[in-house]
Design an enzyme around this catalytic site. Structure first.
Site, PDB file in Angstrom:
ATOM      1  CG  HIS A  17      35.917  43.422  42.710  1.00  0.00           C
ATOM      2  ND1 HIS A  17      34.717  43.741  42.137  1.00  0.00           N
ATOM      3  CD2 HIS A  17      35.678  43.281  44.038  1.00  0.00           C
ATOM      4  CE1 HIS A  17      33.787  43.798  43.073  1.00  0.00           C
ATOM      5  NE2 HIS A  17      34.340  43.516  44.240  1.00  0.00           N
TER       6      HIS A  17
HETATM    7  C1  UD1 Z   1      36.987  44.263  49.021  1.00  0.00           C
HETATM    8  C2  UD1 Z   1      35.895  43.426  49.678  1.00  0.00           C
HETATM    9  C3  UD1 Z   1      34.863  43.049  48.643  1.00  0.00           C
HETATM   10  C4  UD1 Z   1      34.329  44.286  47.934  1.00  0.00           C
HETATM   11  C5  UD1 Z   1      35.485  45.090  47.363  1.00  0.00           C
HETATM   12  C6  UD1 Z   1      34.974  46.376  46.780  1.00  0.00           C
HETATM   13  C7  UD1 Z   1      36.626  42.008  51.553  1.00  0.00           C
HETATM   14  C8  UD1 Z   1      36.941  40.620  51.964  1.00  0.00           C
HETATM   15  N1  UD1 Z   1      36.451  42.192  50.238  1.00  0.00           N
HETATM   16  O1  UD1 Z   1      37.626  43.432  48.056  1.00  0.00           O
HETATM   17  O2  UD1 Z   1      33.767  42.418  49.300  1.00  0.00           O
HETATM   18  O3  UD1 Z   1      33.479  43.865  46.897  1.00  0.00           O
HETATM   19  O4  UD1 Z   1      36.409  45.399  48.418  1.00  0.00           O
HETATM   20  O5  UD1 Z   1      35.839  46.896  45.832  1.00  0.00           O
HETATM   21  O6  UD1 Z   1      36.537  42.885  52.368  1.00  0.00           O
HETATM   22  N2  UD1 Z   1      44.504  46.971  46.563  1.00  0.00           N
HETATM   23  C9  UD1 Z   1      45.266  48.020  46.118  1.00  0.00           C
HETATM   24  N3  UD1 Z   1      44.837  49.283  46.425  1.00  0.00           N
HETATM   25  C10 UD1 Z   1      43.727  49.541  47.148  1.00  0.00           C
HETATM   26  C11 UD1 Z   1      42.956  48.455  47.599  1.00  0.00           C
HETATM   27  C12 UD1 Z   1      43.373  47.173  47.305  1.00  0.00           C
HETATM   28  O7  UD1 Z   1      46.288  47.847  45.453  1.00  0.00           O
HETATM   29  O8  UD1 Z   1      43.395  50.713  47.375  1.00  0.00           O
HETATM   30  C13 UD1 Z   1      44.932  45.604  46.192  1.00  0.00           C
HETATM   31  C14 UD1 Z   1      45.898  44.972  47.183  1.00  0.00           C
HETATM   32  O9  UD1 Z   1      46.793  44.185  46.453  1.00  0.00           O
HETATM   33  C15 UD1 Z   1      44.992  44.081  48.013  1.00  0.00           C
HETATM   34  C16 UD1 Z   1      43.944  43.647  46.999  1.00  0.00           C
HETATM   35  O10 UD1 Z   1      43.768  44.769  46.137  1.00  0.00           O
HETATM   36  O11 UD1 Z   1      45.656  43.005  48.579  1.00  0.00           O
HETATM   37  C17 UD1 Z   1      42.620  43.267  47.607  1.00  0.00           C
HETATM   38  O12 UD1 Z   1      42.122  44.326  48.426  1.00  0.00           O
HETATM   39  P1  UD1 Z   1      41.089  44.017  49.625  1.00  0.00           P
HETATM   40  O13 UD1 Z   1      40.621  45.280  50.217  1.00  0.00           O
HETATM   41  O14 UD1 Z   1      41.656  42.986  50.517  1.00  0.00           O
HETATM   42  O15 UD1 Z   1      39.897  43.297  48.892  1.00  0.00           O
HETATM   43  P2  UD1 Z   1      39.092  43.738  47.592  1.00  0.00           P
HETATM   44  O16 UD1 Z   1      39.375  42.762  46.512  1.00  0.00           O
HETATM   45  O17 UD1 Z   1      39.293  45.168  47.319  1.00  0.00           O
HETATM   46  N1  UDP Z   2      32.607  51.797  40.892  1.00  0.00           N
HETATM   47  C1  UDP Z   2      33.281  52.979  40.628  1.00  0.00           C
HETATM   48  N2  UDP Z   2      34.391  52.928  39.842  1.00  0.00           N
HETATM   49  C2  UDP Z   2      34.856  51.779  39.302  1.00  0.00           C
HETATM   50  C3  UDP Z   2      34.160  50.564  39.574  1.00  0.00           C
HETATM   51  C4  UDP Z   2      33.046  50.608  40.391  1.00  0.00           C
HETATM   52  O1  UDP Z   2      32.882  54.048  41.094  1.00  0.00           O
HETATM   53  O2  UDP Z   2      35.877  51.807  38.587  1.00  0.00           O
HETATM   54  C5  UDP Z   2      31.414  51.847  41.749  1.00  0.00           C
HETATM   55  C6  UDP Z   2      30.191  51.210  41.141  1.00  0.00           C
HETATM   56  O3  UDP Z   2      29.495  52.131  40.319  1.00  0.00           O
HETATM   57  C7  UDP Z   2      29.397  50.811  42.380  1.00  0.00           C
HETATM   58  C8  UDP Z   2      30.483  50.441  43.371  1.00  0.00           C
HETATM   59  O4  UDP Z   2      31.670  51.070  42.901  1.00  0.00           O
HETATM   60  O5  UDP Z   2      28.675  51.926  42.887  1.00  0.00           O
HETATM   61  C9  UDP Z   2      30.666  48.957  43.387  1.00  0.00           C
HETATM   62  O6  UDP Z   2      31.831  48.643  44.054  1.00  0.00           O
HETATM   63  P1  UDP Z   2      32.658  47.311  43.794  1.00  0.00           P
HETATM   64  O7  UDP Z   2      32.288  46.729  42.498  1.00  0.00           O
HETATM   65  O8  UDP Z   2      34.075  47.643  44.052  1.00  0.00           O
HETATM   66  O9  UDP Z   2      32.198  46.377  45.021  1.00  0.00           O
HETATM   67  P2  UDP Z   2      30.922  45.461  45.312  1.00  0.00           P
HETATM   68  O10 UDP Z   2      29.696  46.236  45.011  1.00  0.00           O
HETATM   69  O11 UDP Z   2      31.060  44.225  44.475  1.00  0.00           O
HETATM   70  O12 UDP Z   2      31.077  45.135  46.746  1.00  0.00           O
END
Ligand code: UD1
Ligand code: UDP
Length: 372
Positions: free
Chosen positions: A217
């Protein structure tokens, strides 16, 4: 003492649940009032509510409904709405977690109002400023008064930037709250999760089929068509020989569609994001994990599942140095080679835990209570 906790993204719900539990167990006299603020950064049921239902975390006191957007817009909206909450609540401390835009907005909002910030998971560095998370971490650490580091290495990273215990700050290596969480929820997941059966990954004698688990992601991987294609090609080739299970983050799903890369996933079993307990079971029983997630790299390490990280660098250097995690980058051939070498040589035995003793959350709460 009043604490405002600011969360918004999937891993923060998991981390905040550990600290919430620690407050409940230590603070018998109800000296702490914790006010939970959800920025709304994640909002899909499987990225958000499912964690509140499954983990010990109450409904947020405030939901700011910020949602998705460009970095500037998202962070600015959060900041504006967080400031209003903080002005109303006037807490003694604001707690923020990790390195998301919700983390930075929370820390900035509090620091501007002169409210001490406690950063949980402080001191992590990739030294790659291309990552939005790196900017968020550096700024949050510099804004924080309490820096709760998950490892010794993180404390040293802070020292290099002049953030030292005693110089108007409190810096502690308390261990990792995600480690607390995995210790607490591992057995619960065994009892409650039915994911292996639902995905036909368990056999009638209750042993498990062989499979690899994947998550991707990171923006630098998903938002660049060449990088995303290169990773998917590798996974698709691996998928010809192994079952590859991929709970897909909404960002990644969107980008696969935008770049028309669906054909590169024909041998991969794509599923919706899963709940935390289901994820723990999928991780625990996988033969190998391929990921660019920070949290998943550590969980692979704790669950003793070999991990291949689809990045050039990691903040979690201990997992690599102890021989449990291979940094493979995003090149198709390199990823396939890493999988082969992981299968061939296996992974070394490790002696050290690096991430504390499973009581990080309790240490954090004790420190916060003693000093107030
Ligand atoms: C964010 C964090 C990242 C973290 C991740 C955990 C930032 C800059 N990034 O990334 O550090 O590792 O969360 O998962 O804060 N979207 C949906 N539904 C949701 C959430 C997101 O459709 O519930 C889609 C949207 O198109 C959105 C994109 O995902 O634009 C990115 O979401 P965003 O929260 O900006 O960043 P993440 O990639 O989730
Ligand atoms: N996780 C989850 N479901 C998923 C993918 C990840 O519960 O489908 C959990 C995972 O076990 C870990 C946390 O989400 O505890 C990690 O989050 P993510 O990978 O979104 O973000 P990051 O750690 O890279 O910020």
């Amino acid at each position: 003492m009043k604490i405002v906790t600011i969360i918004g993204a999937r891993p923060q719900f998991i981390k905040a649940s550990s600290v919430y539990r620690a407050i409940k167990s230590i603070d018998r006299k109800n000296r702490i009032k914790e006010v939970l603020v959800h920025t709304g950064q994640h909002y899909d049921y499987l990225m958000d509510q499912v964690f509140f239902e499954e983990l010990e975390l109450p409904r947020p006191d405030y939901h700011l409904g910020v949602g998705s957007g460009s970095h500037g817009k998202q962070t600015a909206l959060m900041l504006e709405r967080i400031e209003a909450v903080l002005e109303k609540e006037r807490p003694d401390i604001v707690i923020v977690y990790g390195d998301t835009n919700s983390t930075l907005a929370g820390a900035l909002g509090a620091a501007k109002l002169k409210i001490p910030v406690a950063h949980i998971e402080a001191g992590l560095r990739s030294y790659n400023r291309e990552m939005p998370e790196e900017i968020n971490r550096v700024l949050t650490d510099h804004l924080s008064y309490y820096l709760f580091c998950p490892t010794e290495h993180a404390v040293r990273n802070l020292e290099k930037e002049g953030i030292i215990d005693g110089k108007g700050r409190l810096v502690r290596d308390v261990g990792d709250v995600m480690y607390d969480s995995i210790l607490y929820y591992s057995q619960i997941a065994e009892r409650k999760s039915k994911i292996l059966r639902d995905l036909n990954l368990s056999t009638s004698d209750s042993s498990h089929s062989d499979y690899y688990l994947v998550t991707i992601h990171r923006a630098e991987n998903t938002d660049n068509p060449k990088r995303l294609k290169s990773i998917l090609k590798a996974l698709n080739k691996i998928g010809k020989e192994e079952v590859v299970i991929f709970p897909i983050h909404p960002r990644t799903k969107k980008m696969i569609n935008n770049y028309r890369l669906a054909k590169e996933t024909s041998n991969i079993k794509l599923i919706e994001p899963v709940s935390y307990l289901n994820m723990l079971m999928l991780e625990k029983n996988a033969n190998l994990i391929l990921t660019d997630s920070g949290g998943v790299q550590k969980e692979a390490f704790w669950l003793r599942v070999p991990c291949i990280t689809l990045r050039e660098e990691t903040e979690w250097v201990e997992t690599v140095q102890s021989g449990w995690n291979i940094l493979a980058g995003i090149d198709t051939d390199r990823i396939i080679e890493a999988v082969k070498s992981a299968k061939r040589v296996g992974f070394s035995k490790r002696k050290k835990s690096f991430f504390g003793d499973g009581k990080a959350s309790q240490k954090i709460v004790s420190i916060l209570m003693n000093l107030n």
